[in-house]
Design a protein around this motif. Structure first.
Motif, short mmCIF file in Angstrom:
data_model
loop_
_atom_site.label_atom_id
_atom_site.label_comp_id
_atom_site.label_asym_id
_atom_site.label_seq_id
_atom_site.Cartn_x
_atom_site.Cartn_y
_atom_site.Cartn_z
N ARG A 1 -18.76 67.69 -23.13
CA ARG A 1 -17.95 68.89 -22.91
C ARG A 1 -17.15 68.72 -21.64
O ARG A 1 -17.71 68.54 -20.56
CB ARG A 1 -18.83 70.13 -22.83
CG ARG A 1 -19.69 70.26 -24.06
CD ARG A 1 -19.71 71.45 -24.90
NE ARG A 1 -18.78 72.51 -24.78
CZ ARG A 1 -19.12 73.78 -24.89
NH1 ARG A 1 -20.38 74.13 -25.03
NH2 ARG A 1 -18.20 74.72 -24.85
N HIS A 2 -15.85 68.77 -21.80
CA HIS A 2 -14.94 68.57 -20.68
C HIS A 2 -14.06 69.80 -20.52
O HIS A 2 -13.69 70.44 -21.51
CB HIS A 2 -14.08 67.34 -20.91
CG HIS A 2 -14.86 66.08 -20.92
ND1 HIS A 2 -15.47 65.59 -22.05
CD2 HIS A 2 -15.16 65.21 -19.92
CE1 HIS A 2 -16.11 64.47 -21.75
NE2 HIS A 2 -15.94 64.23 -20.47
N PHE A 3 -13.70 70.07 -19.27
CA PHE A 3 -12.90 71.24 -18.96
C PHE A 3 -11.82 70.85 -17.96
O PHE A 3 -12.10 70.24 -16.93
CB PHE A 3 -13.80 72.34 -18.37
CG PHE A 3 -14.87 72.75 -19.34
CD1 PHE A 3 -14.64 73.78 -20.23
CD2 PHE A 3 -16.07 72.07 -19.40
CE1 PHE A 3 -15.62 74.13 -21.17
CE2 PHE A 3 -17.05 72.41 -20.33
CZ PHE A 3 -16.81 73.45 -21.21
N LEU A 4 -10.58 71.20 -18.32
CA LEU A 4 -9.44 70.93 -17.46
C LEU A 4 -9.23 72.13 -16.55
O LEU A 4 -9.09 73.26 -17.04
CB LEU A 4 -8.19 70.67 -18.30
CG LEU A 4 -6.92 70.39 -17.51
CD1 LEU A 4 -7.05 69.07 -16.75
CD2 LEU A 4 -5.71 70.38 -18.44
N ALA B 1 -18.26 76.00 -16.32
CA ALA B 1 -17.05 75.37 -15.78
C ALA B 1 -16.25 76.36 -14.94
O ALA B 1 -15.77 76.02 -13.85
CB ALA B 1 -16.19 74.82 -16.91
N ARG B 2 -16.12 77.58 -15.42
CA ARG B 2 -15.39 78.61 -14.65
C ARG B 2 -16.10 78.91 -13.34
O ARG B 2 -15.47 79.05 -12.29
CB ARG B 2 -15.24 79.89 -15.46
CG ARG B 2 -14.16 79.81 -16.49
CD ARG B 2 -13.90 81.17 -17.13
NE ARG B 2 -12.85 81.05 -18.11
CZ ARG B 2 -12.90 81.56 -19.32
NH1 ARG B 2 -13.96 82.25 -19.72
NH2 ARG B 2 -11.89 81.41 -20.15
N THR C 1 -7.09 78.05 -13.35
CA THR C 1 -7.21 78.31 -14.78
C THR C 1 -8.05 77.19 -15.39
O THR C 1 -7.84 76.02 -15.07
CB THR C 1 -5.83 78.35 -15.47
OG1 THR C 1 -4.96 79.21 -14.73
CG2 THR C 1 -5.94 78.86 -16.89
N VAL C 2 -9.01 77.54 -16.25
CA VAL C 2 -9.93 76.56 -16.84
C VAL C 2 -9.76 76.58 -18.36
O VAL C 2 -9.77 77.64 -18.98
CB VAL C 2 -11.40 76.89 -16.47
CG1 VAL C 2 -12.35 75.85 -17.05
CG2 VAL C 2 -11.56 77.00 -14.96
N PHE C 3 -9.63 75.38 -18.92
CA PHE C 3 -9.51 75.22 -20.36
C PHE C 3 -10.55 74.21 -20.84
O PHE C 3 -10.72 73.17 -20.20
CB PHE C 3 -8.13 74.64 -20.73
CG PHE C 3 -6.98 75.48 -20.31
CD1 PHE C 3 -6.49 76.49 -21.12
CD2 PHE C 3 -6.35 75.25 -19.09
CE1 PHE C 3 -5.41 77.25 -20.73
CE2 PHE C 3 -5.27 76.01 -18.68
CZ PHE C 3 -4.80 77.02 -19.51
#
Length: 89
Positions: A8-11, A65-66, A83-85
Motif C-alpha cells: 500500500r503506497h500513498f502519494l 498515511a494521512r 494532500t494524500v492519495f
C-alpha cells in the motif's frame, strides 16, 4: 508495520502556501529521514518550479498515511497544503 503495508503506497503532495517559511525545510527533511529509517518512505523530492514537492509513503491504510503526513512540519506549521492519495503502483 504489517505485511499488508508493503503493498500500500500513498502519494503525498505538499504545495507551498502564501505564508511558506524556508525555515521549515530543515525540520521537514528530518521528518522525511525518520520516515526513511522506519521503512515508510519510498521516494521524496521537490518540484523544479519550487511550488512544493511530493513523497511516496508506505502505510497500512489511508488513515495512517494521512496521520503521518499531517505530522509533517510543513503541515503542522501551515507552510504547505498537504494532500494524500492512495497510489496503486
Amino acid at each position: 508495520m504489517g505485511e499488508a503495508a508493503a503493498d500500500r503506497h500513498f502519494l503525498v503532495l505538499a504545495m507551498r502556501g502564501p505564508d511558506f517559511d524556508p525555515a521549515v525545510i530543515g525540520p521537514h527533511r528530518a521528518f522525511l529521514e525518520r520516515l526513511r529509517e522506519q521503512g515508510r518512505l519510498r521516494l521524496a523530492g521537490g518540484f523544479g518550479d519550487a511550488s512544493g514537492g511530493a513523497y511516496l509513503l508506505r502505510a497500512d491504510d489511508l488513515d495512517q498515511a494521512r496521520a503521518l503526513a499531517e505530522s509533517d512540519p510543513l503541515h503542522v506549521t501551515g507552510a504547505s497544503r498537504i494532500t494524500v492519495f492512495e497510489w496503486n503502483l
